[in-house]
Design a protein around this motif. Structure first.
Motif: not given
Ligand code: DC
Length: 221
Positions: A35, A90, A183
């Motif tokens: 993420g 963050r 998502d």
């Molecule tokens: O886990 P996080 O809240 O830090 O993730 C932030 C955004 O990144 C979330 O909206 C989805 C995206 N993300 C993604 O599409 N694929 C991943 N492997 C990790 C995060």
């Protein structure tokens, strides 16, 4: 020697990074927060003042970015063109921007390639949305970690307040539900529980209980 990989996927705010970090420490593996990689790209787009809905512009900028990871005392440091951006990624603003740009294929291709390279080099615990289903379909252990939207909103609010940011529980919960929807419904690599992933619902569990449960699953595998 073949490296071991543990994939932890799940919706925003389920506690993936806290848990993945603890599991990695116990096993002496490297923790990879995917993420944070997507967040660093979103930060670059926001800094450049791009219209996030302009896929072409966002893809062009992201293709030219250098995203690398370094690990210090079990903490992942994310370097965006050499700059440590941990403290900038963050915020709620960056979180929301991230889920917009994470749907673009060029953005995902670049980061998935990097994530696969990391998994080849080290024993890892990697958390994200699509690790078990797409990035590492042959991961040794796959966990789908979830919790109710309200519980996740409560945790996120606590984190934001601790960092001195304002937080309204209903707004945060709404954001979480919207982000889950984006998502789970995007075309490329949507958030899904991989067929062979073990579901852990952390709504009524402490961090210690979840960590122990996952270690139990790892040792049983
Ligand atoms: O886990 P996080 O809240 O830090 O993730 C932030 C955004 O990144 C979330 O909206 C989805 C995206 N993300 C993604 O599409 N694929 C991943 N492997 C990790 C995060």
């Amino acid at each position: 020697m073949k490296k071991i990989s543990i994939a932890i996927d799940g919706p925003a705010g389920a506690g993936k990074s806290t848990i993945a970090k603890r599991v990695a420490k116990q096993l002496n593996y490297i923790y990879v927060d995917t993420g944070a990689m997507y967040r660093s790209m979103a930060l670059a787009c926001l800094r450049a003042g791009l219209d996030l809905n302009d896929e072409e512009k966002v893809s062009e900028l992201c293709s030219g970015l250098d995203v690398t990871l370094r690990h210090e005392n079990g903490e992942q440091i994310i370097l965006l063109n050499g700059e440590n951006v941990n403290r900038w990624i963050r915020t709620q603003e960056v979180g929301n921007a991230t889920s917009v740009i994470a749907v673009y294929s060029k953005v995902r291709e670049k980061l998935v390639k990097l994530q696969r390279q990391l998994a080849k080099q080290e024993n890892i615990v990697m958390d994200g949305r699509d690790i078990g289903s797409c990035v590492l379909p042959n991961a040794d252990v796959k966990i789908y970690l979830t919790a109710s939207a309200r519980v996740r909103a409560e945790r996120r609010c606590k984190e934001l307040l601790e960092r001195g940011e304002e937080a309204d529980i209903d707004v945060v919960e709404r954001d979480i539900i919207d982000r889950d929807y984006r998502d789970m419904h995007r075309e490329i690599s949507p958030l899904v529980q991989a067929e062979d992933a073990v579901m852990v619902d952390a709504s009524d569990m402490t961090i210690e209980m979840v960590t122990d449960r996952i270690l139990e699953i790892v040792y049983a595998g």
